[in-house]
Write an enzyme that holds these catalytic residues in place. Structure first.
Site, PDB file in Angstrom:
ATOM      1  N   GLU A 195       0.728  -1.189   0.020  1.00 56.86           N
ATOM      2  CA  GLU A 195      -0.135   0.005  -0.018  1.00 56.86           C
ATOM      3  C   GLU A 195       0.887   1.266  -0.082  1.00 56.86           C
ATOM      4  O   GLU A 195       0.326   2.627   0.093  1.00 56.86           O
ATOM      5  CB  GLU A 195      -0.940  -0.120   1.081  1.00 56.86           C
ATOM      6  CG  GLU A 195      -1.917  -1.083   1.016  1.00 56.86           C
ATOM      7  CD  GLU A 195      -2.915  -1.075  -0.132  1.00 56.86           C
ATOM      8  OE1 GLU A 195      -3.188   0.152  -0.793  1.00 56.86           O
ATOM      9  OE2 GLU A 195      -2.950  -2.072  -0.651  1.00 56.86           O
ATOM     10  N   GLU A 255       4.561   2.265   4.240  1.00 58.19           N
ATOM     11  CA  GLU A 255       3.277   1.452   4.069  1.00 58.19           C
ATOM     12  C   GLU A 255       2.213   2.610   3.669  1.00 58.19           C
ATOM     13  O   GLU A 255       1.056   2.244   3.592  1.00 58.19           O
ATOM     14  CB  GLU A 255       2.821   0.742   5.195  1.00 58.19           C
ATOM     15  CG  GLU A 255       4.067  -0.366   5.662  1.00 58.19           C
ATOM     16  CD  GLU A 255       3.575  -1.221   6.568  1.00 58.19           C
ATOM     17  OE1 GLU A 255       2.916  -1.928   6.650  1.00 58.19           O
ATOM     18  OE2 GLU A 255       4.042  -0.700   7.838  1.00 58.19           O
ATOM     19  N   ARG A 269       1.742   7.098   1.837  1.00 56.85           N
ATOM     20  CA  ARG A 269       1.837   7.792   1.038  1.00 56.85           C
ATOM     21  C   ARG A 269       2.977   9.046   1.257  1.00 56.85           C
ATOM     22  O   ARG A 269       2.628   9.742   2.112  1.00 56.85           O
ATOM     23  CB  ARG A 269       0.362   8.361   0.420  1.00 56.85           C
ATOM     24  CG  ARG A 269       0.668   9.311  -0.857  1.00 56.85           C
ATOM     25  CD  ARG A 269      -0.725   9.957  -0.773  1.00 56.85           C
ATOM     26  NE  ARG A 269      -0.594  10.927  -1.817  1.00 56.85           N
ATOM     27  CZ  ARG A 269      -0.611  10.684  -3.303  1.00 56.85           C
ATOM     28  NH1 ARG A 269      -1.086   9.495  -3.664  1.00 56.85           N
ATOM     29  NH2 ARG A 269      -0.810  11.588  -4.164  1.00 56.85           N
ATOM     30  N   GLY A 313       0.966   2.075   7.799  1.00 55.70           N
ATOM     31  CA  GLY A 313      -0.265   1.810   6.849  1.00 55.70           C
ATOM     32  C   GLY A 313      -1.146   2.717   6.692  1.00 55.70           C
ATOM     33  O   GLY A 313      -1.999   3.093   7.652  1.00 55.70           O
ATOM     34  N   SER A 349      -0.426   9.355   5.380  1.00 58.19           N
ATOM     35  CA  SER A 349      -0.313  10.284   4.131  1.00 58.19           C
ATOM     36  C   SER A 349       0.278  11.444   4.478  1.00 58.19           C
ATOM     37  O   SER A 349       0.120  12.053   5.482  1.00 58.19           O
ATOM     38  CB  SER A 349      -1.882  10.705   3.482  1.00 58.19           C
ATOM     39  OG  SER A 349      -1.929  11.360   2.481  1.00 58.19           O
ATOM     40  N   ALA A 354      -0.735   4.289  11.739  1.00 57.66           N
ATOM     41  CA  ALA A 354      -1.529   3.827  10.647  1.00 57.66           C
ATOM     42  C   ALA A 354      -2.616   4.892  10.501  1.00 57.66           C
ATOM     43  O   ALA A 354      -3.116   5.363  11.474  1.00 57.66           O
ATOM     44  CB  ALA A 354      -2.034   2.366  11.028  1.00 57.66           C
ATOM     45  N   GLU A 361       0.406  10.106  16.218  1.00 66.84           N
ATOM     46  CA  GLU A 361      -0.561   9.039  16.673  1.00 66.84           C
ATOM     47  C   GLU A 361      -1.372   8.277  15.503  1.00 66.84           C
ATOM     48  O   GLU A 361      -1.716   9.266  14.647  1.00 66.84           O
ATOM     49  CB  GLU A 361      -1.484   9.259  17.623  1.00 66.84           C
ATOM     50  CG  GLU A 361      -2.400   8.496  18.236  1.00 66.84           C
ATOM     51  CD  GLU A 361      -3.515   9.060  19.302  1.00 66.84           C
ATOM     52  OE1 GLU A 361      -3.766   8.526  20.204  1.00 66.84           O
ATOM     53  OE2 GLU A 361      -4.022  10.027  18.873  1.00 66.84           O
ATOM     54  N   ALA A 362      -1.786   6.948  15.605  1.00 67.54           N
ATOM     55  CA  ALA A 362      -2.262   6.472  14.459  1.00 67.54           C
ATOM     56  C   ALA A 362      -3.772   7.441  14.347  1.00 67.54           C
ATOM     57  O   ALA A 362      -4.440   7.519  15.467  1.00 67.54           O
ATOM     58  CB  ALA A 362      -2.646   4.904  14.661  1.00 67.54           C
ATOM     59  N   GLY A 391      -2.825  24.060  10.453  1.00 72.33           N
ATOM     60  CA  GLY A 391      -3.381  25.013  11.300  1.00 72.33           C
ATOM     61  C   GLY A 391      -4.373  24.219  12.362  1.00 72.33           C
ATOM     62  O   GLY A 391      -4.982  24.912  13.273  1.00 72.33           O
TER      63      GLY A 391
END
Length: 332
Positions: free
Chosen positions: A194, A210, A212, A227, A230, A253, A268-269, A276
């Protein structure tokens, strides 16, 4: 224009020459194999051995052979391309050479001028039979099928897969379709199924990817992009700030990051931290997250009871990646 009294025309030219010597022009060159459609459009250019610096009169390698593909309506031609790294790309071979330099690790992301690259590169159908124009593909597919071959298609895009042109040493890539040419993957990087790495972005050391890594983003040694995580880039409405993730960082994640992180930070996940986002500090102050951009040794988390985002110190705690997963050349 009149010269200063103390300069004769000859001495003025000497001073000008000395000034030019002090100006550093960054250049690169390479022999490539360009695919030209019968319409005149160049679809791509492969550079097996791009070089930094001025062209040294090295002849074209014998492995580059011109030819023709009547099914794709394409001819290949050997081209010598020389570029100014600080000027915008001027054509497809120029743009592809810049992308090759990044994926060959000869240049780091954000060090080459890529302004206007979208206007330079055409939209191409990338297939196992080679690049072609999308409008030609139905006829190409019919021709290949008649010979008992069904072509695999990878994408319709301006940028091809990196591994079709460059395979960096010491990396693991679970899904080649998710790494664009122009990605910079350092030795010891693992990109899982991924994971995604755009052009002019990537890793500067061992890393687990895992999530972007968007255009313009760089990730430091020993960091883990979890995972579904982004990182904001500078395309499609993104801001102008190019984000850096420091060494030894962890993006949990499904988290999101819109500021830079210094070394040894954890997000943190599930927490999406934009520039902002209001962040509560241990001393009671509340600041926008942009005020903490690039600061080291921070843990960002959200209070699950009241939703307040906090930044807590984590000095003395470090993230350690699996040595087996990131050992060069190891399949795990």
């Amino acid at each position: 224009m009149s010269l200063p009294e103390h300069l004769t025309p000859v001495s003025f030219l000497g001073v000008a020459a000395d000034m030019l010597k002090g100006m550093s022009i960054r250049s690169a060159w390479g022999w490539g194999l360009a695919s030209r459609h019968e319409s005149g459009v160049i679809l791509d250019t492969w550079f097996p051995k791009p070089q930094l610096g001025e062209y040294d009169a090295e002849p074209a390698p014998a492995t580059l052979v011109a030819g023709a593909d009547e099914i794709r309506h394409v001819t290949t031609e050997v081209v010598l391309t020389r570029i100014d790294l600080d000027a915008p790309p001027t054509g497809v071979p120029d743009a592809f050479l810049r992308l090759h330099l990044l994926s060959h690790r000869l240049a780091r992301p954000r060090t080459i001028n890529l302004d206007g690259i979208f206007e330079v590169l055409p939209i191409v159908m990338w297939t196992c039979a080679g690049p072609c124009l999308p409008s030609d593909f139905p006829a190409i597919r019919a021709s290949l099928t008649a010979y008992g071959s069904q072509p695999d298609t990878y994408s319709v895009d301006r940028f091809p897969r990196m591994v079709d042109y460059v395979v960096p040493s010491g990396v693991r890539i679970a899904d080649a379709n998710r790494i664009r040419l122009g990605a910079h993957l350092a030795e010891g990087t693992t990109v899982m199924h991924e994971g995604f790495v755009n052009y002019n972005a990537g890793t500067l050391g061992r890393a687990m990817v895992e999530g972007r890594i968007s255009q313009g983003v760089v990730v430091g040694d020993g960091s883990d992009i979890g995972g579904g995580a982004s990182i904001m880039g500078t395309l499609s409405g993104g801001g102008k700030e190019q984000i850096t993730v420091g060494k030894g960082c962890l993006l949990g994640a499904n988290s999101g990051l819109g500021i830079s992180l210094g070394d040894n930070c954890v997000l943190e996940a599930g927490l999406y931290l934009t520039a902002g986002t209001k962040v509560s500090l241990p001393d009671g102050r509340v600041v926008a997250a942009r005020a903490l951009s690039g600061a080291p040794d921070l843990l960002f988390l959200r209070n699950s009871t009241n939703g307040v985002v906090k930044a807590l110190p984590r000095a003395g705690q470090t993230l350690t990646l699996s040595a087996v997963l990131h050992q060069s050349g190891t399949a795990a």
